[in-house]
Design a protein around this motif. Structure first.
Motif, short mmCIF file in Angstrom:
data_model
loop_
_atom_site.label_atom_id
_atom_site.label_comp_id
_atom_site.label_asym_id
_atom_site.label_seq_id
_atom_site.Cartn_x
_atom_site.Cartn_y
_atom_site.Cartn_z
N HIS A 94 0.84 -1.19 0.00
CA HIS A 94 0.00 0.00 0.00
C HIS A 94 0.88 1.24 0.00
O HIS A 94 1.90 1.28 0.69
N LEU A 109 0.39 5.21 1.00
CA LEU A 109 -0.51 6.08 1.73
C LEU A 109 0.06 7.50 1.72
O LEU A 109 1.27 7.69 1.60
N ILE A 140 3.77 7.10 2.80
CA ILE A 140 4.03 5.93 3.64
C ILE A 140 3.79 4.65 2.84
O ILE A 140 2.75 4.52 2.17
N SER A 164 0.79 -5.74 3.53
CA SER A 164 -0.05 -6.76 4.16
C SER A 164 0.75 -8.04 4.14
O SER A 164 1.05 -8.56 3.06
N LYS A 210 -3.34 -7.36 9.59
CA LYS A 210 -2.44 -6.32 10.05
C LYS A 210 -1.52 -5.85 8.94
O LYS A 210 -1.12 -6.61 8.07
N LEU A 211 -1.18 -4.55 9.02
CA LEU A 211 -0.24 -3.94 8.10
C LEU A 211 1.09 -3.66 8.81
O LEU A 211 1.10 -3.39 10.01
N PHE A 238 4.27 -1.00 8.53
CA PHE A 238 4.48 0.31 7.93
C PHE A 238 5.96 0.67 7.84
O PHE A 238 6.75 0.34 8.73
N GLY A 239 6.31 1.38 6.77
CA GLY A 239 7.58 2.05 6.72
C GLY A 239 7.51 3.34 7.52
O GLY A 239 6.44 3.74 8.00
N THR A 240 8.66 4.01 7.66
CA THR A 240 8.71 5.21 8.49
C THR A 240 8.27 6.47 7.74
O THR A 240 8.12 7.52 8.33
#
Lengths: 111, 114
Positions: A33, A35, A86, A90, A98-99, A101-103
């Motif tokens: 994803h 974002l 971002i 998945s 739950k995902l 995430f990168g920073t």
């Protein structure tokens, strides 16, 4: 090492420039994803992809499953593109949705 | 379309005070989440709820409790706030679309603990 790594962390561009943000991941995924988060704002989904390439307006997202890498491109950048971008994945095999995430990449497009 | 609604948007607490962050979604999603976002770090999962009546700890659950009141609502409670809990909190809900997760986020709650 984070399971999802983004680069660069910060990016400043001049209006009109072509921008690339990269995302690498180290886990098996069912989807990736991209974002967008504007300053002080919420998070909105730009793309969800599991293979190939997707395009929406001036935004293009690509993914290479074999290399575990994705890129987000912005063509003809504009100051309104300034935001945090971002990458999230998945993860396969999980019991929930739950995902990870990168920073994030902070993009500033200057007029 | 309301999507995911969080309240409040901003809050300042004194150390030791308690508060509850509210979240509601109108998309009939089974899964809901609470994340915190801190500078230089990705969103970190505090708690999640895979379905009504179930909750599970995420990466950083200490100092928090949650309630999945019904399918729509998922609240996050800080029983005794600490400065380390100063953060931006996001609620999210998700659904499985074509075999993978599509997530929707609230606008965030900016919490400062002094």
């Amino acid at each position: 090492k984070n399971e999802v790594e983004q680069s660069p962390q910060n990016l400043t561009a001049q209006e009109g420039e072509f921008i690339t943000i990269n995302c690498s991941y180290s886990v098996g995924i069912s989807a990736l994803h991209w974002l967008q988060q504007h300053p002080g704002g919420g998070i909105v989904s730009l793309f969800m992809l599991s293979s190939g390439k997707k395009k929406h307006g001036r935004l293009i997202a690509t993914i290479n499953i074999q290399e575990k890498h994705s890129s987000l491109h912005i063509t003809a950048s504009h100051p309104r593109d300034s935001a945090v971008y971002i990458c999230a994945v998945s993860q396969t095999g999980g019991a929930t949705n739950k995902l990870i995430f990168g920073t994030g990449t902070l993009l500033a497009v200057q007029p | 379309n309301a999507g995911v609604t969080q309240t409040p948007k901003f809050q300042v607490l004194k150390t030791g005070q308690s508060m509850t962050l509210q979240c509601a979604q109108d998309m009939n999603h089974n899964s809901m989440y609470w994340y915190r976002q801190d500078p230089g770090m990705g969103l970190r999962l505090i708690y999640y709820s895979a379905s009504e009546g179930t909750t599970d700890k995420g990466e950083v659950p200490n100092g928090y409790n949650v309630s999945r009141l019904n399918k729509r609502e998922f609240s996050l409670r800080l029983e005794s706030a600490a400065p380390s809990q100063t953060s931006v909190y996001f609620c999210a809900s998700s659904t499985r679309t074509g075999g993978y997760t599509e997530a929707f986020f609230g606008q965030g709650t900016r919490l400062t603990v002094v």
